[in-house]
Every structure is written in C-alpha cells, then in structure tokens.
Enzyme design. Structure first.
Site, short mmCIF file in Angstrom:
data_model
loop_
_atom_site.label_atom_id
_atom_site.label_comp_id
_atom_site.label_asym_id
_atom_site.label_seq_id
_atom_site.Cartn_x
_atom_site.Cartn_y
_atom_site.Cartn_z
N SER A 75 0.83 -1.21 0.00
CA SER A 75 0.00 0.00 0.00
C SER A 75 0.86 1.26 0.00
O SER A 75 2.00 1.25 0.45
CB SER A 75 -0.91 0.03 1.23
OG SER A 75 -1.64 -1.17 1.34
N1 SAH Z 1 -0.09 -5.28 3.95
C1 SAH Z 1 0.69 -5.60 2.78
C2 SAH Z 1 -0.03 -5.33 1.47
C3 SAH Z 1 -1.12 -6.27 1.30
S1 SAH Z 1 -1.73 -6.56 -0.33
C4 SAH Z 1 2.02 -4.91 2.78
O1 SAH Z 1 2.30 -4.13 3.69
O2 SAH Z 1 2.81 -5.17 1.87
C5 SAH Z 1 -3.00 -7.69 0.15
C6 SAH Z 1 -2.49 -9.06 0.50
O3 SAH Z 1 -3.58 -9.80 1.01
C7 SAH Z 1 -1.97 -9.85 -0.70
O4 SAH Z 1 -0.67 -10.26 -0.47
C8 SAH Z 1 -2.94 -11.02 -0.81
O5 SAH Z 1 -2.31 -12.21 -1.25
C9 SAH Z 1 -3.44 -11.15 0.62
N2 SAH Z 1 -4.70 -11.84 0.81
C10 SAH Z 1 -5.82 -11.80 0.04
N3 SAH Z 1 -6.79 -12.56 0.59
C11 SAH Z 1 -6.27 -13.10 1.73
C12 SAH Z 1 -6.79 -13.97 2.73
N4 SAH Z 1 -8.03 -14.46 2.70
N5 SAH Z 1 -5.97 -14.29 3.76
C13 SAH Z 1 -4.70 -13.82 3.84
N6 SAH Z 1 -4.16 -13.00 2.91
C14 SAH Z 1 -4.94 -12.64 1.87
#
Ligand code: SAH
Length: 318
Positions: A75
């Site tokens: 993000s």
């Molecule tokens: N917080 C992260 C950015 C997240 S992007 C950072 O600081 O880099 C969103 C992430 O959520 C992705 O990596 C995606 O694979 C994950 N995601 C999506 N659905 C999910 C779920 N049900 N459980 C765990 N992770 C999930």
C-alpha cells in the site's frame, strides 16, 4: 515492545534511502494530518525499500502503491500510516493483520505494538515477508500462511485487527475475535474502489465509522471474494450407485454448492460425472460423492482432472 535492531549496515539502511524516507514522512504524512507520534516514528524507522522488489527500490518512498509479486501490491505509505493510526496501538497491544503481502505494514505495527500476527494466503509472499522481518530483527511478528478472512481464533482476542485487502463485507469471524474495546480497520467493497471502515467493539456492541475511499486488491477466502479459479474434475463412482437416486442427489448437491457439470449412468453399472467450479465447492462435492446418498453403497471413487470447458448449470443424462 518495538523491534530489536539487530543489524544496521548500509545494506539495510543507506543514507540515500533515509533521506527519502524522512521526506516521505514530512510531505506525505504530516501534511495530510497523521499526528500520532508513534506512527510517525515507526514510518521514519522502517526501511520500506527492503520490502519491495529490487527494481522498484528507487520508487519505494513515492506517494503510491508498488507491485510486490504474485499480482499483489504494497500500500501507499499514507494508507499504511492512516490505518495504523486508526488502530490506536499501545506498546502491549496484540494485533492481527490479514494480508501480509511484503510484510511492510506488519513491520510498522511491530514497531509500536507488543505482539503481531499476520496471515497471508500466498505461501511465497509469506515466506519472503518472514525472511525480511527476521533480517530486520522483528521478533514480535508471527507470519502465518492461510485464509486470514477466518482470523486466527487460537490467538484471539486481539486489541486491533487490520485487513489490507478489499472485503465484500465485515467478516463476523473477525469482529468475534476483537477484545472488548478492540478496533477493526477494513476496506469494504467490490473489486474497484472501497470504503475504509473502522469498527469498534464497545459495551453496546459494534460501532462502525466510515473513514475514506480506498483501493485494495481483493480479500480472497471464505469470508472474502471467490478466487475466480476454476477446478474441473472427472469422477467415476463404483458400487451400488445406479437406481438409488444417485444422479438426482448429485445434481441437488452440486446446485447447492454452485458447481456446474453433469452426471450419467454408464453401461457397466458405474456413475460418471464432471464437476466444474470454485475449487472449494468442487472439492466439497467430491467429498459428498464418496459418501453418496442414503441408499447408495460407494465402494470406489476415481478422480482425474480435465481442462476447463465452460459448463453451464448441472445436467442429469443417460
Ligand atoms: N499489507 C501488505 C499489502 C497487502 S496486499 C504490505 O504491507 O505489503 C494484500 C495481501 O492480502 C496480498 O498479499 C494477498 O495475497 C493477501 N490476501 C488476500 N486474501 C487473503 C486472505 N483471505 N488471507 C490472507 N491474505 C490474503
């Protein structure tokens, strides 16, 4: 407890990146109203450039999200700061993050809070985040692989939960895991733009506040969006399976799970079926077939995969 700073070589934090980082805090966070000193301090410390791909490093402190592989993004710094501020963390807070991604947000949380659990559904991303966080000496972060939309019941309750992927709604599994007074920050909406919501568990129940518009990659899982993946399996069933409502019951069970395909009797007494749909639904239907309806006696089930064909509905033939 903040992180234990084990390493501070130029590889980790050369001054060029530090300059950009301090400027990022000044220009992107302070001017937009981020005021919590602990959040600002954490954003000044965590080396964001180590959480992005090597090629994206020069842009690590820009005012934008960046790709981190597996089709996911880290993000924008402002969004990380704002979400963290909304969580009102204390040095002894227990925090859950859903969507580890690069691990950057987890590192920011770990700088401020006591203990952080973070869940990622992509094994490769979880592994990489685990490595970077360990290298930076964050011993109060635990990276787990799995469906974070279910939370982590065995580590609950949490003082704060942050979801960093877009959810179609507010998962009850997460609000259930909030401690009294706990805060949940979550982007709610479809796959385009969403609204960031703050939910607080107080003695009168859950209080919900709308915060701002945002754009996240989808939360995929039991309480998230469907994966969009298609599983297609061919299933051969042996035993007392003809003339016992096997086909009709299979159709009913398939429709209940949104699985498409067909089922038919073979001349040799077996039943053949093709199931196509959301992997979790197809797998659940195969498990049902292994038991069969009441009067059937299933002795053997053979499952093989087939290339997707684009089935419509579920038909009983033969
Ligand atoms: N917080 C992260 C950015 C997240 S992007 C950072 O600081 O880099 C969103 C992430 O959520 C992705 O990596 C995606 O694979 C994950 N995601 C999506 N659905 C999910 C779920 N049900 N459980 C765990 N992770 C999930």
């Amino acid at each position: 407890m903040g992180a234990i700073r084990a390493v501070s070589s130029e590889e980790f934090d050369d001054s060029r990146f530090e300059q950009s980082r301090l400027r990022m805090v000044q220009e992107q966070l302070l001017t937009r109203g981020i005021a919590d000193e602990r959040v600002l301090a954490a954003m000044r410390r965590v080396p964001r450039h180590l959480f992005v791909d090597e090629m994206a490093r020069p842009a690590a402190y820009e005012d934008e999200p960046l790709p981190i592989g597996s089709g996911q993004t880290i993000s924008q710094p402002y969004m990380v700061a704002r979400m963290t501020e909304l969580l009102e963390l204390e040095s002894d807070s227990r925090v859950l993050e859903v969507g580890t991604g690069s691990g950057y947000q987890a590192a920011v949380l770990a700088e401020i809070a006591g203990e952080v659990w973070t869940v990622e559904r992509h094994g490769a991303l979880a592994e990489r985040a685990r490595r970077v966080l360990a290298r930076l000496g964050h011993r109060n972060v635990h990276v787990e692989t799995g469906d974070g939309s279910l939370g982590l019941p065995h580590h609950s309750p949490f003082d704060a939960i942050v979801v960093t992927a877009a959810s179609p709604g507010v998962p009850p599994s997460l609000t259930d895991q909030l401690a009294p007074g706990g805060r949940l920050v979550i982007p709610v909406g479809g796959q385009g733009t969403q609204r960031l919501r703050l939910i607080r568990r107080d003695p009168n129940g859950l209080q919900e506040t709308d915060v701002l518009g945002c754009r996240f990659v989808p939360l995929i899982g039991a309480h998230g969006h469907p994966s969009g993946e298609v599983r297609r399996l061919r299933v051969l069933v042996e035993g007392r399976v003809q003339g016992v409502w096997f086909r009709e019951s299979t159709r009913e069970e398939a429709e209940r799970r949104g699985v498409r395909g067909w089922v038919r009797n073979l001349a040799d007494g077996r039943v053949e079926a093709v199931f196509e749909g959301e992997p979790a639904g197809v797998d659940a239907l195969v498990r049902w077939v292994r038991r069969g309806p009441e009067r059937a006696l299933v002795t053997e089930v053979t499952v093989s995969s087939e290339a997707p064909q684009g089935e419509q509905g579920f038909r009983v033939t033969g």
